[in-house]
Write an enzyme that holds these catalytic residues in place. Structure first.
Site, PDB file in Angstrom:
ATOM      1  N   LYS A 186       0.554  -8.870 -11.901  1.00 55.94           N
ATOM      2  CA  LYS A 186       0.125  -7.490 -11.648  1.00 55.94           C
ATOM      3  C   LYS A 186       0.457  -6.561 -12.832  1.00 55.94           C
ATOM      4  O   LYS A 186       1.224  -6.916 -13.722  1.00 55.94           O
ATOM      5  CB  LYS A 186       0.770  -6.974 -10.357  1.00 55.94           C
ATOM      6  CG  LYS A 186       0.369  -7.792  -9.115  1.00 55.94           C
ATOM      7  CD  LYS A 186      -1.136  -7.887  -8.926  1.00 55.94           C
ATOM      8  CE  LYS A 186      -1.556  -8.162  -7.495  1.00 55.94           C
ATOM      9  NZ  LYS A 186      -1.398  -9.564  -7.055  1.00 55.94           N
TER      10      LYS A 186
HETATM   11  C1  PLP Z   1      -1.328  -9.798  -5.351  1.00 53.81           C
HETATM   12  C2  PLP Z   1      -2.028  -9.306  -4.172  1.00 53.81           C
HETATM   13  C3  PLP Z   1      -1.436  -9.263  -2.902  1.00 53.81           C
HETATM   14  C4  PLP Z   1      -0.121  -9.904  -2.587  1.00 53.81           C
HETATM   15  O1  PLP Z   1       0.932  -9.592  -3.410  1.00 53.81           O
HETATM   16  P1  PLP Z   1       2.172 -10.594  -3.578  1.00 53.81           P
HETATM   17  O2  PLP Z   1       3.181  -9.715  -4.256  1.00 53.81           O
HETATM   18  O3  PLP Z   1       1.741 -11.731  -4.453  1.00 53.81           O
HETATM   19  O4  PLP Z   1       2.608 -11.019  -2.235  1.00 53.81           O
HETATM   20  C5  PLP Z   1      -2.138  -8.679  -1.863  1.00 53.81           C
HETATM   21  N1  PLP Z   1      -3.371  -8.174  -2.041  1.00 53.81           N
HETATM   22  C6  PLP Z   1      -3.988  -8.218  -3.231  1.00 53.81           C
HETATM   23  C7  PLP Z   1      -5.350  -7.620  -3.372  1.00 53.81           C
HETATM   24  C8  PLP Z   1      -3.355  -8.805  -4.327  1.00 53.81           C
HETATM   25  O5  PLP Z   1      -3.995  -8.878  -5.492  1.00 53.81           O
END
Ligand code: PLP
Length: 397
Positions: A186
């Site tokens: 992210k």
């Molecule tokens: C990354 C992501 C998540 C989940 O996040 P994690 O920290 O990996 O649990 C949920 N929704 C979207 C759209 C994502 O890209």
């Protein structure tokens, strides 16, 4: 998108401050922690940055979704409208809350189509969970209007859209609650982490308690704290929060670089007559983590995807064939293949996930390719990338 590209001395400093005290935990140890409150500071700074009333930092984006659903009172039998293009976590969160995901179509924004919501509305619909995919936004104003008109809760999965905004208002702050992720890929990473943001003090209070076994966090003796509701443990460690804090302070720079890189690529590829880009309701507010474009036909998109990889243009995603981001390959979710029986299997009214009509979404996703925008690219690398992409794309236009 990836904050991991710019991990450096700032992150090391924050982590070392935590290691030196030995207080690796966000709660308690008030004397020993030497005034370092990484999780708490992160929450304050993130809320301030995006103009949210409250923020609660937790262990993952998936945890944030679970916390958000609980805090909004979404539970057994409630229907939640979701898009078929998202990371699987969105759907997992809804199902594990005991609620029923109901899929509506996406439009050329690659997010929920406001026009498709009405078609899947039932007396059981409780919330719309919009996902701002690949760094940019849904038609959030129209979706919010729809929710207000129908008395539905608006929730935002902004896990991929930190720093994105629609006409100056940050994504994640339009609904009753917004969710972010700080996982490995992210815009800002904690290693693992996530958070919810809200303007509603009641939602915040429940979220804050739910993520920590119901602790009301009143007073300075953890063992003596009260428990208003039942919860779970979705706490983040102070070490992960420390990494995130340093990363968060780099967000403006990250966005600036991403936007500059994306602008160069989009301008160059825009010279290819007929190449269509993803619709962005407010181009200025795009966090620019991805450049997404649509080919004239599905067969061309599949071929172009392969040719880009062969030409050495890395970081391109053809979601239609991807296991994790589009419903077509989610046979485990469509078949509700859970480890143990989920509450939604008790509801005969749940949609037949194997026979959904998502022709509009299929038509868009089968033509879409998204390219990750990296922070580390040099000007020369971008120029070479443009040349290679033009060579692959030109013959089809
Ligand atoms: C990354 C992501 C998540 C989940 O996040 P994690 O920290 O990996 O649990 C949920 N929704 C979207 C759209 C994502 O890209």
């Amino acid at each position: 998108m990836p904050g991991f590209e710019i991990f450096g001395d700032e992150e090391r400093k924050e982590v070392n401050e935590v290691l030196e005290t030995g207080v690796l935990f966000r709660y308690g140890f008030d004397q020993a922690r030497n005034n370092h409150w990484k999780a708490r500071t992160f929450e304050k700074e993130l809320a301030g940055k995006i103009g949210a009333g409250f923020c609660h930092l937790c262990s993952s984006g998936t945890a944030a979704l679970s916390i958000a659903l609980a805090a909004c009172g979404v539970g057994v039998g409630d229907e939640v409208i979701v898009p078929p293009f998202t990371f699987v976590a969105t759907i997992e969160g809804v199902m594990s809350a005991g609620a029923v995901p109901v899929f509506a179509d996406i439009d050329e924004t690659l997010c929920l189509d406001p026009e498709s919501l009405e078609k899947v509305l039932t007396p059981r619909t409780k919330a719309v969970l919009v996902v701002h995919m690949c760094g940019s936004m849904a038609e959030i104003a129209s979706i919010r209007n729809f929710c207000e008109k129908k008395g539905l809760i608006l929730m935002e999965d902004a896990c991929q859209a930190l720093g994105g905004a629609f006409h100056g208002k940050f994504l994640g702050t339009f609904g009753k609650v917004g969710c972010f992720s700080f996982d490995a890929v992210k815009t800002v990473t904690c290693g693992e982490g996530g958070c919810i943001v809200t303007d509603d003090p009641k939602v915040y209070e429940i979220a804050d308690a739910y993520a920590d076994h119901g602790h009301d966090h009143v007073g300075s003796d953890r063992g003596a704290e009260g428990h208003v509701i039942m919860g779970l443990n979705f706490r983040i460690s102070e070490l992960n929060a420390a990494v995130g804090l340093a990363q968060l302070r780099k967000l403006d720079r990250i966005l600036q670089i991403q936007r500059a890189h994306k602008t160069k690529l989009k301008e160059a590829l825009g010279q290819i007559m007929g190449l269509e880009f993803r619709k962005i309701p407010d181009e200025k507010g795009d966090s620019a983590t991805f450049l997404s474009f649509l080919l004239p036909e599905a067969s061309i998109a599949a071929r172009v995807s392969g040719e880009l990889a062969s030409a050495g243009v890395d970081g391109c995603f053809y979601w239609y064939h991807n296991n994790w981001h589009y419903i077509r390959q989610w046979e485990h979710i469509r078949g509700v293949k859970s480890a143990a029986a989920l509450p939604l299997t008790l509801f005969k009214t749940r949609p037949d996930y194997e026979n959904l009509n998502l022709a509009q979404s299929d038509g868009i996703m089968s033509r879409t390719i998204s390219m990750l925008i990296k922070l580390s690219w040099t000007g020369e690398e971008i120029a070479q990338r443009i040349d290679k992409m033009k060579a692959v794309l030109r013959p089809y236009f």
